[in-house]
Design an enzyme around this catalytic site. Structure first.
Site, PDB file in Angstrom:
ATOM      1  N   GLU A  64      26.670  -1.955  29.986  1.00 26.89           N
ATOM      2  CA  GLU A  64      27.372  -2.263  31.233  1.00 26.89           C
ATOM      3  C   GLU A  64      26.387  -2.303  32.407  1.00 26.89           C
ATOM      4  OE1 GLU A  64      30.314   0.568  32.516  1.00 26.89           O
ATOM      5  OE2 GLU A  64      31.368  -0.931  33.688  1.00 26.89           O
ATOM      6  N   GLY A  98      26.888   9.569  32.501  1.00 30.01           N
ATOM      7  CA  GLY A  98      27.669  10.624  31.865  1.00 30.01           C
ATOM      8  C   GLY A  98      28.165  10.188  30.500  1.00 30.01           C
ATOM      9  N   ALA A  99      28.758   8.995  30.458  1.00 33.00           N
ATOM     10  CA  ALA A  99      29.287   8.476  29.199  1.00 33.00           C
ATOM     11  C   ALA A  99      29.595   7.000  29.382  1.00 33.00           C
ATOM     12  CB  ALA A  99      30.562   9.225  28.810  1.00 33.00           C
ATOM     13  N   GLU A 129      32.266   3.832  27.813  1.00 32.99           N
ATOM     14  CA  GLU A 129      33.508   3.637  27.055  1.00 32.99           C
ATOM     15  C   GLU A 129      33.470   2.473  26.079  1.00 32.99           C
ATOM     16  OE1 GLU A 129      33.052   3.073  30.368  1.00 32.99           O
ATOM     17  OE2 GLU A 129      34.139   1.283  31.024  1.00 32.99           O
ATOM     18  N   ASN A 130      32.375   2.271  25.331  1.00 31.78           N
ATOM     19  CA  ASN A 130      32.354   1.188  24.348  1.00 31.78           C
ATOM     20  C   ASN A 130      33.610   1.263  23.479  1.00 31.78           C
ATOM     21  OD1 ASN A 130      29.510   0.802  25.083  1.00 31.78           O
ATOM     22  ND2 ASN A 130      29.201   2.675  23.914  1.00 31.78           N
ATOM     23  N   HIS A 170      38.459  10.623  30.541  1.00 33.66           N
ATOM     24  CA  HIS A 170      38.127   9.459  31.380  1.00 33.66           C
ATOM     25  C   HIS A 170      37.750   8.259  30.493  1.00 33.66           C
ATOM     26  CE1 HIS A 170      35.908   7.600  34.939  1.00 33.66           C
ATOM     27  NE2 HIS A 170      35.401   6.933  33.911  1.00 33.66           N
ATOM     28  N   GLU A 171      36.855   8.496  29.542  1.00 34.48           N
ATOM     29  CA  GLU A 171      36.418   7.387  28.669  1.00 34.48           C
ATOM     30  C   GLU A 171      37.589   6.884  27.840  1.00 34.48           C
ATOM     31  OE1 GLU A 171      33.598   6.268  29.479  1.00 34.48           O
ATOM     32  OE2 GLU A 171      33.167   8.050  30.694  1.00 34.48           O
ATOM     33  N   HIS A 220      39.859   4.511  29.591  1.00 33.07           N
ATOM     34  CA  HIS A 220      39.293   3.156  29.618  1.00 33.07           C
ATOM     35  C   HIS A 220      39.685   2.329  28.388  1.00 33.07           C
ATOM     36  CE1 HIS A 220      36.834   3.111  33.160  1.00 33.07           C
ATOM     37  NE2 HIS A 220      36.009   4.060  32.780  1.00 33.07           N
ATOM     38  N   GLU A 275      37.118   2.317  37.373  1.00 38.13           N
ATOM     39  CA  GLU A 275      36.605   3.691  37.414  1.00 38.13           C
ATOM     40  C   GLU A 275      37.560   4.651  38.108  1.00 38.13           C
ATOM     41  OE1 GLU A 275      34.548   4.610  35.549  1.00 38.13           O
ATOM     42  OE2 GLU A 275      33.615   2.721  34.990  1.00 38.13           O
TER      43      GLU A 275
END
Ligand SMILES: [Zn+2]
Length: 837
Positions: A122, A257-258, A260-261, A291-292, A295, A314
């Site tokens: 991303e 942080g992470a 979201e694939n 959070h991920e 998404h 986001e």
């Protein structure tokens, strides 16, 4: 880069896209091979551009014939003459691995020499792995085949459907064709990763980390939150998880942080705890997991058309994660964390000179992350929270259900999102959107009240706006009236809507006379709160007697904000902290208040008082540690203690704690704290510091230990060491972005100001060139690590201003960083002057 104009024209033209990708991975190699077959329809009569950054193209055939293509930089152009309505494009190529965390990152574990790969794309890096139409609104199906060492674990977006062992010690694995999604969500993770598997309602769940981290992977808790989240979101959105399996992979040297694939979320390894974590750390990790996961619906199932709506993606995931945390997990203080983390970040950013509206334009992919900050994440999520307070949670939920039903597997814009919420809530959101999303900065709300001694006779809420941003907004909130009979306190919440500059709250009339009035009880509003004088006076004396944790959090934040606005002296704030913190039972509050106290001490206390204030706070931490009865509190106090040691006695004391010569019952320094002690002993030139570093290196041979050692290496108070380090920063560097960052983090120390004087000039002379010559990743690390922010002086501010004046427009990132540094220094100087007055 890709411009919005080009992307939108291409999305009009290209459709029905599918990628069949085969990758060939060999252990220890600097490069890998790929072959992609792309089928797509198109209806234009110009040349057509794909994105690809590779080393070499070995073959390119369009519709079965080799064609003349043009390949410049990241643009691969096909001649219009060779294009049909439906096309098959075949490309075979070779490419190099990346080492900056984006693209396909290759990492070798210093502990066991094992090689680990993962992708991170991303917003615009999928074309580092394979040629593609790299933009969010050309969604495609993917069918992946990977040939890789047989002992490696592989994770992709879908499940493995077959595996064939080859003669060369490698296995060819084939993955199921995926549903349609955007290129930036494609993922491949490969290497000898450790795996833990589970299942939830037919969804296979995987947790992966490096082999050397496997002992720290707390699978039970991670799986529990994952299950709770999948249930919560599936029910809330009335739409089951859409992507089959759900893997979560903790990867080394991750830039964020992470990420979201689809079905393969990557996380920063700091979320696998090598040292015992606090409950606060666990809650923050749960927030990231949720959070991920949010998404997977918002972002992955329905995706923004273009990066201008990234803020919405986001903000939505951020807001939803707190809602899920409170609604489905054991972490019940989510909104307190939201106030402390998300909102305070937004308030801070919204008061900087660089503030901007939440919704804006993003002209090209380079601009995507330029405004990606406390406004987009933090204010966006706070404003969603205010929106839900206004339209109600039921209307919000209905709107979201409508949204996913309408746009699943497709793309949508802010307009579509608001349309869905209007549908769900039955309210017109046009004006709301204009006032909240298209304007900058924030309002300040205060309550003014009168009483007859016993009862409130009148209570009025009013709001103001900064001169430069004069927008007055509607706020849905609750006013908290706190009464104090000398023994106990109680709070009455009065709902209110503040529209226009002021509103009388009639429901407050007749309430018992309050000791404190807080206009944003339960934290629905996004606004600064100005307390009336009587309430401030009561809070300073009695803050520990407020029973509501969130309100206590808000009051501490208000006091901190008064320090930053020069309404409360930093030294007075530190005195309140020392007096009150010992009463605090809520560990999150202890953590956040100590954070504000440390910032106050290092930035806002006059230079001549700094060390004395550090010592006083050190003593508070030592007392806190000695009195602590729980592990979490011990950890928090222990970390503070190490970070505050600056005077010789305090440094010696933490050294003795590390060496076991000083004992505190129930407490032991963890490895991170031990590295902290080692770095400080080196930086302050204590005898035996080098031996201490050597001892720690032996205890901790991991990549973390390697980075900590680099930090110690550049911290040595010696002119020769500093000169060598500076030369290396500007030359060959220390390796990956993480290693450079670690080495730079040891360089600047306030107490080494004289020794570091030559590097103030050097920094301002060189940083402009670094941003021109080096990639953005390196340049931002260089700036972040080496800007002399420890010099809170007019001279530093003037130099930053001079550099800003000569920085050209196209250096937008550097300009922005300088503006914020100037703002921050100006505030720190003003706070120091105010504290000295
Ligand atoms: Zn996100």
């Amino acid at each position: 880069m890709l411009t919005e104009t080009d992307a939108s024209a291409r999305a009009e033209r290209v459709s029905n896209c599918r990628y069949e990708l085969a990758l060939n991975l060999t252990k220890g190699a600097p490069t890998y091979g790929g072959a992609v077959t792309i089928t797509f329809d198109q209806d234009g009569d110009d040349d057509l551009m794909l994105n690809f950054r590779g080393k070499r193209i070995d073959l390119l055939e369009l519709n079965g014939t080799a064609v003349d293509f043009e390949w410049r930089g990241r643009e691969l152009t096909l001649p219009c003459a060779a294009l049909a309505a439906s096309n098959t494009l075949r490309i075979e190529y070779e490419n190099e691995y990346d080492h900056g965390g984006d693209g396909i990152h290759q990492f070798v574990d210093p502990e066991d020499g094992e090689e680990y790969l993962y992708t991170n794309f991303e917003p615009f890096d999928a074309h580092r792995l394979f040629p593609c139409f790299d933009q969010p609104d050309i969604k495609a199906r993917y069918q992946l085949t990977v040939t890789a060492p047989s002992e490696w674990t592989l994770t992709a977006n879908s499940q493995e459907v077959s595996a064939e062992t080859l003669g060369d010690g490698r296995t060819r694995r084939v993955y199921a064709e995926t549903p349609p999604f955007s290129t930036y969500l494609f993922a491949l993770i490969a290497g000898p990763y450790h795996v833990a598997m589970a299942e939830h309602n037919g969804i296979p769940l995987g947790l992966l980390c490096r082999k050397s981290m496997a002992q720290y992977l707390d699978t039970d808790e991670l799986f529990t939150i994952t299950r709770q989240g999948l249930d919560f979101f599936g029910e809330f959105f009335d739409y089951p998880y859409a992507f089959g399996k759900y893997d979560q992979i903790f990867v080394p040297e991750f830039n964020h942080g992470a990420m979201e694939n689809v079905g393969a979320v990557t996380f920063n390894e700091s979320m696998v705890y090598r040292d015992p974590p606090t409950e606060n750390q666990r809650r923050r990790r749960a927030e990231v997991i949720l959070h991920e996961m949010a998404h997977m619906w918002f972002g992955n199932l329905v995706t923004m058309k273009w990066w201008n709506d990234l803020w919405l993606n986001e903000s939505f995931a951020t807001y939803m994660s707190y809602l899920a945390m409170e609604g489905a997990t054991r972490f019940q203080s989510g909104w307190q964390d939201f106030n402390n983390g998300i909102k305070n970040w937004a308030y801070r950013q919204d008061q900087l000179i660089t503030t901007h509206p939440i919704a804006g334009t993003v002209r090209d992919t380079d601009e995507t992350f330029l405004n990606f900050d406390g406004i987009t994440y933090g204010k966006g999520a706070s404003v969603l929270k205010q929106l839900v307070a206004t339209i109600g949670i039921d209307g919000f939920r209905e709107g979201m259900r409508h949204y996913f039903r309408t746009y699943d597997y497709g793309n949508a814009s802010l307009h579509d999102f608001l349309g869905a919420l209007e549908e769900g809530s039955g309210r017109d959101l046009g004006e709301w959107s204009r006032l909240w999303l298209e304007t900058s900065s924030l309002n300040t709300i205060r309550a003014d009240w009168e009483s007859d001694g016993e009862r409130v006779t009148r209570l009025e809420l009013s709001q103001t706006a900064p001169v430069d941003y004069p927008t007055i907004r509607p706020h849905t909130l609750e006013t908290g009236l706190l009464t104090d009979d000398g023994a106990t306190t109680a709070i009455e919440a009065v709902p209110a809507v503040l529209e226009g500059e002021s509103t009388e709250i009639e429901a407050a009339r007749g309430q018992p006379r309050p000791a404190l009035v807080y206009p944003n009880f339960n934290d629905h509003a996004y606004a600064k709160i100005a307390l009336d004088d009587e309430s401030v006076a009561w809070a300073r004396e009695n803050i520990e007697r407020v029973g509501d944790d969130l309100l206590r959090q808000q009051l501490w934040s208000t006091l901190w904000s008064m320090v930053r606005d020069q309404q409360l002296k930093s030294t007075d704030f530190l005195a309140i902290v020392r007096e009150k913190i010992g009463f605090e039972q809520n560990i999150e509050l202890v953590d956040s208040v100590l954070g504000h106290a440390a910032s106050s001490q290092s930035r806002y206390v006059p230079a001549e008082r700094r060390d004395a204030e550090a010592h006083l706070l050190f003593e508070t931490a030592r007392e806190g540690l000695l009195a602590a009865s729980e592990n979490d509190t011990r950890i928090i106090w222990g970390r503070a203690l190490v970070g505050l040691a600056v005077n010789p006695d305090d440094l010696a004391y933490v050294g003795r704690l590390a060496d076991g010569e000083e004992l505190i019952a129930g407490f032991e320094l963890d490895q991170d704290m031990r590295w902290g002690v080692a770095a400080r002993h080196v930086a302050f030139g204590l005898p035996g510091a080098a031996e201490r570093v050597a001892t720690e290196a032996e205890r901790d041979p991991s990549d973390r230990g390697q980075r900590a050692q680099l930090r110690c290496e550049t911290a040595v108070p010696d002119a020769g060491v500093k000169a060598d380090a500076w030369e290396r920063f500007n030359g060959e560097g220390y390796g990956s972005r993480y290693l450079n960052q670690a080495a730079m983090s040891g360089f600047n120390w306030t107490h080494q100001a004289d020794l570091l004087a030559p590097y103030v000039d050097a920094f301002f002379d060189q940083v402009g060139g670094i941003f021109v010559e080096r990639d953005r990743e390196f340049a931002t690390v260089f700036y972040g690590g080496l800007f002399p922010s420890y010099r809170v002086e007019q001279d530093t501010l003037d130099r930053a201003q001079a550099l800003l004046d000569e920085t050209p427009e196209e250096q937008a990132v550097l300009q922005r960083m300088l503006r914020e540094a100037i703002d921050d220094l100006g505030r720190a100087i003003a706070c120091r002057e105010f504290a000295a007055s």
